[in-house]
Scaffold this motif. Structure first.
Motif, PDB file in Angstrom:
ATOM      1  N   GLY A 190       4.182  -2.260  -3.772  1.00  0.00           N
ATOM      2  CA  GLY A 190       3.115  -1.274  -3.950  1.00  0.00           C
ATOM      3  C   GLY A 190       2.665  -0.640  -2.648  1.00  0.00           C
ATOM      4  N   SER A 191       3.352  -0.925  -1.539  1.00  0.00           N
ATOM      5  CA  SER A 191       2.930  -0.346  -0.259  1.00  0.00           C
ATOM      6  C   SER A 191       3.500   1.079  -0.076  1.00  0.00           C
ATOM      7  N   GLU A 192       4.231   1.565  -1.063  1.00  0.00           N
ATOM      8  CA  GLU A 192       4.665   2.971  -1.130  1.00  0.00           C
ATOM      9  C   GLU A 192       5.451   3.418   0.110  1.00  0.00           C
ATOM     10  N   GLY A 193       6.235   2.516   0.654  1.00  0.00           N
ATOM     11  CA  GLY A 193       7.085   2.904   1.783  1.00  0.00           C
ATOM     12  C   GLY A 193       6.321   3.234   3.038  1.00  0.00           C
ATOM     13  N   THR A 194       5.095   2.700   3.166  1.00  0.00           N
ATOM     14  CA  THR A 194       4.306   3.014   4.358  1.00  0.00           C
ATOM     15  C   THR A 194       4.329   1.886   5.387  1.00  0.00           C
ATOM     16  N   LEU A 195       4.835   0.693   4.996  1.00  0.00           N
ATOM     17  CA  LEU A 195       4.773  -0.448   5.924  1.00  0.00           C
ATOM     18  C   LEU A 195       6.149  -0.862   6.436  1.00  0.00           C
ATOM     19  N   ALA A 196       7.138  -0.836   5.571  1.00  0.00           N
ATOM     20  CA  ALA A 196       8.470  -1.291   5.979  1.00  0.00           C
ATOM     21  C   ALA A 196       9.516  -0.668   5.069  1.00  0.00           C
ATOM     22  N   LEU A 197      10.750  -0.601   5.565  1.00  0.00           N
ATOM     23  CA  LEU A 197      11.875  -0.115   4.766  1.00  0.00           C
ATOM     24  C   LEU A 197      12.513  -1.334   4.103  1.00  0.00           C
ATOM     25  N   ILE A 198      12.604  -1.313   2.790  1.00  0.00           N
ATOM     26  CA  ILE A 198      13.114  -2.482   2.067  1.00  0.00           C
ATOM     27  C   ILE A 198      14.623  -2.341   1.943  1.00  0.00           C
ATOM     28  N   VAL A 199      15.359  -3.313   2.462  1.00  0.00           N
ATOM     29  CA  VAL A 199      16.820  -3.161   2.491  1.00  0.00           C
ATOM     30  C   VAL A 199      17.555  -4.181   1.609  1.00  0.00           C
ATOM     31  N   ARG A 200      16.849  -5.196   1.144  1.00  0.00           N
ATOM     32  CA  ARG A 200      17.464  -6.169   0.228  1.00  0.00           C
ATOM     33  C   ARG A 200      16.344  -6.844  -0.549  1.00  0.00           C
ATOM     34  N   GLY A 227       6.128  -6.445  -8.841  1.00  0.00           N
ATOM     35  CA  GLY A 227       5.712  -7.419  -7.822  1.00  0.00           C
ATOM     36  C   GLY A 227       5.846  -8.855  -8.306  1.00  0.00           C
ATOM     37  N   ALA A 228       5.614  -9.072  -9.592  1.00  0.00           N
ATOM     38  CA  ALA A 228       5.692 -10.429 -10.140  1.00  0.00           C
ATOM     39  C   ALA A 228       7.139 -10.914 -10.241  1.00  0.00           C
ATOM     40  N   GLN A 229       8.093  -9.999 -10.102  1.00  0.00           N
ATOM     41  CA  GLN A 229       9.514 -10.393 -10.208  1.00  0.00           C
ATOM     42  C   GLN A 229      10.135 -10.664  -8.832  1.00  0.00           C
ATOM     43  N   ILE A 230       9.386 -10.378  -7.759  1.00  0.00           N
ATOM     44  CA  ILE A 230       9.990 -10.477  -6.414  1.00  0.00           C
ATOM     45  C   ILE A 230       9.875 -11.889  -5.869  1.00  0.00           C
ATOM     46  N   LEU A 231      11.008 -12.438  -5.443  1.00  0.00           N
ATOM     47  CA  LEU A 231      10.975 -13.735  -4.737  1.00  0.00           C
ATOM     48  C   LEU A 231      11.090 -13.520  -3.231  1.00  0.00           C
ATOM     49  N   GLY A 232      11.830 -12.512  -2.839  1.00  0.00           N
ATOM     50  CA  GLY A 232      12.000 -12.290  -1.400  1.00  0.00           C
ATOM     51  C   GLY A 232      12.411 -10.861  -1.092  1.00  0.00           C
ATOM     52  N   LEU A 233      12.130 -10.453   0.145  1.00  0.00           N
ATOM     53  CA  LEU A 233      12.507  -9.102   0.592  1.00  0.00           C
ATOM     54  C   LEU A 233      13.098  -9.181   1.985  1.00  0.00           C
ATOM     55  N   GLU A 234      14.111  -8.379   2.222  1.00  0.00           N
ATOM     56  CA  GLU A 234      14.560  -8.156   3.607  1.00  0.00           C
ATOM     57  C   GLU A 234      14.174  -6.743   3.968  1.00  0.00           C
ATOM     58  N   THR A 235      13.598  -6.609   5.155  1.00  0.00           N
ATOM     59  CA  THR A 235      13.028  -5.308   5.502  1.00  0.00           C
ATOM     60  C   THR A 235      13.423  -4.903   6.926  1.00  0.00           C
ATOM     61  N   VAL A 236      13.293  -3.620   7.151  1.00  0.00           N
ATOM     62  CA  VAL A 236      13.382  -3.083   8.514  1.00  0.00           C
ATOM     63  C   VAL A 236      11.999  -2.544   8.846  1.00  0.00           C
ATOM     64  N   LEU A 237      11.403  -3.068   9.893  1.00  0.00           N
ATOM     65  CA  LEU A 237      10.090  -2.568  10.306  1.00  0.00           C
ATOM     66  C   LEU A 237      10.275  -1.211  11.001  1.00  0.00           C
ATOM     67  N   PRO A 238       9.201  -0.434  11.092  1.00  0.00           N
ATOM     68  CA  PRO A 238       9.351   0.909  11.689  1.00  0.00           C
ATOM     69  C   PRO A 238       9.924   0.889  13.102  1.00  0.00           C
ATOM     70  N   ASN A 239       9.803  -0.222  13.834  1.00  0.00           N
ATOM     71  CA  ASN A 239      10.387  -0.248  15.186  1.00  0.00           C
ATOM     72  C   ASN A 239      11.859  -0.674  15.171  1.00  0.00           C
ATOM     73  N   GLY A 240      12.392  -0.913  13.971  1.00  0.00           N
ATOM     74  CA  GLY A 240      13.820  -1.222  13.865  1.00  0.00           C
ATOM     75  C   GLY A 240      14.126  -2.706  13.750  1.00  0.00           C
ATOM     76  N   SER A 241      13.108  -3.601  13.816  1.00  0.00           N
ATOM     77  CA  SER A 241      13.463  -5.026  13.686  1.00  0.00           C
ATOM     78  C   SER A 241      13.671  -5.405  12.226  1.00  0.00           C
ATOM     79  N   LEU A 242      14.651  -6.294  12.028  1.00  0.00           N
ATOM     80  CA  LEU A 242      14.954  -6.786  10.678  1.00  0.00           C
ATOM     81  C   LEU A 242      14.110  -8.024  10.415  1.00  0.00           C
ATOM     82  N   VAL A 243      13.334  -8.018   9.336  1.00  0.00           N
ATOM     83  CA  VAL A 243      12.455  -9.164   9.042  1.00  0.00           C
ATOM     84  C   VAL A 243      12.588  -9.550   7.577  1.00  0.00           C
ATOM     85  N   ARG A 244      12.676 -10.889   7.314  1.00  0.00           N
ATOM     86  CA  ARG A 244      12.744 -11.379   5.930  1.00  0.00           C
ATOM     87  C   ARG A 244      11.424 -11.969   5.504  1.00  0.00           C
TER      88      ARG A 244
END
Ligand code: FAD
Length: 488
Positions: free
Chosen positions: A223-233, A186-203
């Motif tokens: 640490g959300s263990e794949g329960t909140l969003a799909l991490i794509v970048r 977590g301390a190494q992350i500057l940014g994430l691109e994600t797909v929310l469960p409804n299919g929207s792409l959010v950065r």
């Protein structure tokens, strides 16, 4: 009538979401048409292999096979799968390399298992902004190798780094060997691109070093263990690579002396080691047996592996000497210094083999991932000794002693009433961990394996907040259902 039935749903003791559907042959055909050929599999053998991680299925109530597997190759394809499943209330479980130790990638409610293995490109090493942009299916160690070619370092370093994917590391907020100096994933992350469960792409976040514009969602997802969003970048910070490093192998007379020594390095030498790892006597014996190797002092109560870095020969030599002298004055039988790559790799191989060795030689054990404030490590180690004696068990303790995270293993092969002994000893250790200000998992996560035990460590308010955050991201409850807390 309607309100009443909704209230009854919430009281389901297994936290089941009654409106989730299984995926069938028709869904496989439609997803195949959406994604193109070769990206959907209904092969039963393949599904079985992918529907587990490193936790034996028997420890989680048996196998939980998915209905089908998908292998998207881009963020857009991930979004298309999410939209499809969202519309039909079909669960999606994201999967990295399947090296998890908590059943996080196990499809507890069937549905679609979404593998990120084909999204495996390092997109950019940005020297000006000291960061890397990667897809989630990149093997962790490859990021550091790509950074090294430019004189940079990626410092996330789980022991599974040659196999695990960076997306899995982010989702678990993986720790590893360098947390004591650099922090967890977590301390190494500057940014994430994600797909929310409804299919929207959010950065969330970006290449910037600071950002207080809104909530810090990137950290929440770590640490959300794949329960909140799909991490794509993922955008990861890189650091200048230290020019030199050395690993010290320090056998101590007793386990107590070894653990008491570690915090003194920062206090008395004024250096934070890059790694401070512990192997008790039994962990050393297991590594010796598993790798057919020999440690110089197998009779020692415990070994520490300390890694130090520096930019100049003299700087590193000074640090090695100061830490080595302090070791010898504090109960170390000897200090071995490995500076060349081959001997350092050999040392680390021994340390990294312990978890696998336990799985290879034992079938009845409790594998814990406890973490306490670093000052309480000696008391946690005492509590493990007490539990072993009280319940007549063997124990193996090893792990990231520098950050207070110990992998405690209680072994019960061939003992009568093994399950009762293990259960009672675990509960005793959980109680002591709580009293010491510690918690259930430092880095392996809760997933399916620890979901019931998590309730002991999370307050009712915290559990309720977890469920509300989950609902905010995933109101339909389709993403990795059945994980972390009951009702999720
Ligand atoms: C020998 C060994 C040593 C280990 N050493 C360490 C260690 O030192 N430190 C440590 O922290 N862990 C360690 N682990 C545990 C494991 O390697 C880590 O938890 C790792 O982060 C899992 O990565 P993975 O790619 O295998 O993820 P998986 O096991 O496939 O999945 C883990 C979780 O991440 C979710 N997920 C995966 N990809 C995504 C994505 N793109 N978007 C959203 N969610 C996703 C899954 O749903 C699941 O909940 C070790 C495991 C083994 C077998």
């Amino acid at each position: 009538m309607e309100r009443r039935s909704r209230r009854l749903e919430r009281k389901d003791p297994f936290g089941r979401h009654p409106r989730l559907n299984r995926a069938g042959a028709e869904d496989a055909a439609e997803l195949s048409a959406l994604l193109g050929p070769g990206k959907v599999s209904v092969d039963e053998e393949r599904i079985r292999t992918y529907s587990r991680d490193e936790v034996p299925p028997a420890a989680m109530g048996g196998p939980h096979p998915a209905d089908l597997l998908v292998f998207p190759e881009s963020a857009e394809e991930v979004a298309a799968v999410a939209r499809y499943c969202h519309d039909r209330r079909i669960p999606i479980t994201p999967r990295g390399a399947g090296t998890g130790l908590s059943g996080g990638a196990v499809p507890a409610r069937g549905g679609v298992l979404l593998s990120f293995e084909r999204m495996n490109r390092i997109l950019e090493i940005d020297e000006a902004n000291l960061c890397a942009v990667v897809e989630p299916g990149v093997v962790t160690a490859e990021i550091d190798r790509a950074a090294a070619a430019r004189g940079l370092a990626y410092v996330g370093d789980p022991c599974s780094g040659d196999a695990s994917f960076i997306g899995g590391n982010v989702a678990e907020n993986a720790g590893g060997n360098k947390v004591v100096r650099y922090g967890a994933t977590g301390a190494q992350i500057l940014g994430l691109e994600t797909v929310l469960p409804n299919g929207s792409l959010v950065r969330f976040g970006g290449k910037r070093r600071k950002d207080v514009t809104g909530y810090d969602f990137a950290r929440l997802l770590a640490g959300s263990e794949g329960t909140l969003a799909l991490i794509v970048r993922i955008i990861l910070r890189l650091l200048p690579r230290p020019r030199r490093s050395a690993a010290l192998l320090c056998p101590f007379r007793t386990l107590a002396e070894a653990v008491a020594f570690v915090p003194r390095i920062a206090r008395e030498v004024r250096v934070i080691p890059t790694s401070a790892e512990l192997m008790d006597r039994r962990a050393v014996a297991l590594a010796e047996r598993y790798l057919s190797t020999r440690f110089p002092h197998p009779e020692a109560g415990a070994h520490l592996i300390l890694e130090l870095e520096g930019n100049h020969r003299e700087e590193l030599a000074d640090r090695v000497e100061a830490v080595g002298d302090l070791c010898l004055a504090s109960g170390a039988l000897e200090v071995y210094v490995a500076e060349d790559r081959t001997s350092r790799d050999r040392l680390w191989r021994a340390r990294k083999s312990v978890g696998e060795a336990i799985g290879a030689f034992y079938s009845k054990f409790a594998k814990e991932d406890l973490v306490v404030p670093t000052s309480a490590v000696p008391e946690l180690v005492e509590a493990v000794g007490e539990a072993a004696v009280r319940w007549g068990l063997d124990s193996v303790t090893y792990g990231h002693v520098g950050d207070g995270n110990l992998h405690v293993n209680l072994l019960a092969d061939d003992l009568p009433e093994a399950d009762r002994r293990l259960g009672e000893a675990r509960r005793f250790l959980y109680g002591r961990t709580l009293e010491l200000g510690g918690t259930l998992s430092g880095e392996h996560g809760i997933g399916l394996k620890r979901r019931r035990d998590a309730g002991l460590f999370l307050s009712p308010e915290e559990r309720a907040l977890i469920r509300r955050v989950k609902r905010a991201f995933d109101p339909a409850g389709i993403l990795n259902p059945g994980k972390i807390v009951e009702g999720n």
